[in-house]
Motif scaffolding. Structure first.
Motif, PDB file in Angstrom:
ATOM      1  N   TYR A  53       0.653  -1.172   0.240  1.00  0.00           N
ATOM      2  CA  TYR A  53       0.127  -0.054  -0.046  1.00  0.00           C
ATOM      3  C   TYR A  53       0.768   1.089   0.287  1.00  0.00           C
ATOM      4  CZ  TYR A  53      -3.296   3.718   1.688  1.00  0.00           C
ATOM      5  OH  TYR A  53      -3.852   4.731   1.546  1.00  0.00           O
ATOM      6  N   LEU A  54       0.668   2.382  -0.877  1.00  0.00           N
ATOM      7  CA  LEU A  54       1.146   3.554  -1.001  1.00  0.00           C
ATOM      8  C   LEU A  54       0.070   4.804  -0.623  1.00  0.00           C
ATOM      9  CD1 LEU A  54       3.218   3.016  -4.422  1.00  0.00           C
ATOM     10  CD2 LEU A  54       4.163   3.201  -1.971  1.00  0.00           C
ATOM     11  N   LEU A 152       8.398 -18.743  -6.681  1.00  0.00           N
ATOM     12  CA  LEU A 152       9.196 -17.837  -7.070  1.00  0.00           C
ATOM     13  C   LEU A 152       8.332 -16.493  -7.156  1.00  0.00           C
ATOM     14  CD1 LEU A 152      11.296 -19.569  -9.491  1.00  0.00           C
ATOM     15  CD2 LEU A 152      12.083 -19.009  -7.399  1.00  0.00           C
ATOM     16  N   PHE A 153       7.193 -16.659  -7.102  1.00  0.00           N
ATOM     17  CA  PHE A 153       6.200 -15.317  -7.302  1.00  0.00           C
ATOM     18  C   PHE A 153       5.813 -14.739  -5.982  1.00  0.00           C
ATOM     19  CE2 PHE A 153       5.321 -17.734 -11.403  1.00  0.00           C
ATOM     20  CZ  PHE A 153       5.303 -16.566 -12.385  1.00  0.00           C
ATOM     21  N   PHE A 154       5.941 -15.435  -4.764  1.00  0.00           N
ATOM     22  CA  PHE A 154       5.693 -14.834  -3.638  1.00  0.00           C
ATOM     23  C   PHE A 154       6.360 -13.783  -3.363  1.00  0.00           C
ATOM     24  CE2 PHE A 154       6.163 -14.750   1.127  1.00  0.00           C
ATOM     25  CZ  PHE A 154       4.934 -14.689   1.364  1.00  0.00           C
ATOM     26  N   PRO A 155       8.018 -13.610  -3.539  1.00  0.00           N
ATOM     27  CA  PRO A 155       8.148 -12.166  -3.288  1.00  0.00           C
ATOM     28  C   PRO A 155       7.649 -11.054  -4.282  1.00  0.00           C
ATOM     29  CG  PRO A 155       9.995 -13.491  -4.136  1.00  0.00           C
ATOM     30  CD  PRO A 155       8.613 -14.385  -3.991  1.00  0.00           C
ATOM     31  N   VAL A 156       7.227 -11.418  -5.603  1.00  0.00           N
ATOM     32  CA  VAL A 156       6.813 -10.666  -6.376  1.00  0.00           C
ATOM     33  C   VAL A 156       5.328  -9.976  -5.723  1.00  0.00           C
ATOM     34  CG1 VAL A 156       5.567 -10.318  -8.672  1.00  0.00           C
ATOM     35  CG2 VAL A 156       7.680 -11.569  -8.432  1.00  0.00           C
ATOM     36  N   ALA A 157       4.470 -11.116  -5.004  1.00  0.00           N
ATOM     37  CA  ALA A 157       3.217 -10.654  -4.517  1.00  0.00           C
ATOM     38  C   ALA A 157       3.565  -9.405  -3.232  1.00  0.00           C
ATOM     39  CB  ALA A 157       2.589 -11.891  -4.000  1.00  0.00           C
ATOM     40  N   LEU A 158       4.560  -9.691  -2.653  1.00  0.00           N
ATOM     41  CA  LEU A 158       5.086  -8.826  -1.187  1.00  0.00           C
ATOM     42  C   LEU A 158       5.287  -7.553  -1.809  1.00  0.00           C
ATOM     43  CD1 LEU A 158       6.971 -11.472   0.874  1.00  0.00           C
ATOM     44  CD2 LEU A 158       4.632 -10.527   1.227  1.00  0.00           C
ATOM     45  N   PHE A 159       6.306  -7.287  -3.019  1.00  0.00           N
ATOM     46  CA  PHE A 159       6.824  -6.092  -3.248  1.00  0.00           C
ATOM     47  C   PHE A 159       6.483  -5.585  -4.512  1.00  0.00           C
ATOM     48  CE2 PHE A 159       9.699  -8.621  -0.469  1.00  0.00           C
ATOM     49  CZ  PHE A 159       9.801  -7.632   0.540  1.00  0.00           C
TER      50      PHE A 159
END
Length: 251
Positions: A53-54, A152-159
């Motif tokens: 969130y921004l 491998l997509f997990f950090p993509v979801a986080l960031f």
């Protein structure tokens, strides 16, 4: 397959509210909406950006500074003044936090009429909110992931929001084509911007910052976000400001 669909929803859902609400509304005010609709959009931005969130205030002020100081030492993010993409994003994160928490003085021209819902921002930006979303993402992956590579997509979801920022603030100042001569290094990243929903037409946007339609200069420049905004305007959910036709000059 479920994980890939989930990532696509997060990618385009978060991206839409970033470009529609944070960028075109908070920073450039290229359309208007009622206060009730604005608050609903705050919540939807939090829902789709989740752990990424921004704040509309922090983003809006920082983005105005980016336009005012593009590719100078005062630019919050510029490939010209950062050694790597990681150092640029770290500096961007710190400037955003300083603005959002009002730790630095900012000229009034950058803060005028930028929407702010401080109580909600405090919650949505809190460690509790971010960690809760992260745990929900983890639980989703734990339940639906069927192969190791899907993790491998997990950090993509986080960031995801920082990844969106890297694509535009770094790569769209290095690669692509230009329609307009500019004092900065902004470029149009893709001829058809299926990836960033119009954000990739960065050179067009830097030339006509307050214009709601980032595309439309060449025949292939379809701004998907603007098309959605036209539908929202037709249903009187938002009110678009009139935009002028722009003509490309050879560069």
């Amino acid at each position: 397959m479920t994980i890939l669909i989930f990532i696509v929803i997060l990618w385009y859902g978060g991206l839409f509210f970033q470009t529609f609400f944070l960028h075109r509304y908070a920073a450039h005010q290229s359309f208007t909406m009622s206060k009730i609709t604005e608050k609903i959009t705050f919540v939807l931005t939090w829902f789709f950006q989740g752990s990424n969130y921004l704040s509309a205030y922090g983003y809006g002020v920082m983005h105005r500074m980016h336009h005012a100081y593009a590719d100078t030492e005062d630019d919050p993010h510029s490939p010209k003044y950062d050694a790597s993409v990681f150092s640029m994003m770290w500096r961007t994160k710190n400037i955003y936090a300083d603005i959002n928490q009002k730790r630095i003085e900012v000229d009034e021209k950058f803060t005028k009429n930028v929407p702010q819902w401080q109580r909600f921002d405090n919650f949505a930006s809190s460690s509790f909110s971010r960690i809760s979303w992260g745990l929900l993402y983890f639980a989703f992956f734990l339940y639906f992931a069927t192969a190791w590579w899907q993790w491998l997509f997990f950090p993509v979801a986080l960031f995801m929001a920082p990844i969106h920022g890297v694509i535009i603030n770094w790569y769209a100042h290095i690669y692509g084509y230009v329609n307009f001569k500019s004092k900065d290094t902004s470029k149009n990243l893709l001829p058809f911007d299926f990836l960033m929903m119009g954000e990739g037409y960065h050179n067009n946007h830097h030339k006509h910052a307050s214009r709601a339609n980032f595309g439309g200069v060449r025949w292939h420049e379809l701004d998907i976000t603007y098309k959605i905004m036209q539908v929202l305007h037709a249903f009187r959910i938002i009110k678009l400001k009139p935009i002028t036709q722009v003509v490309r000059r050879d560069v």
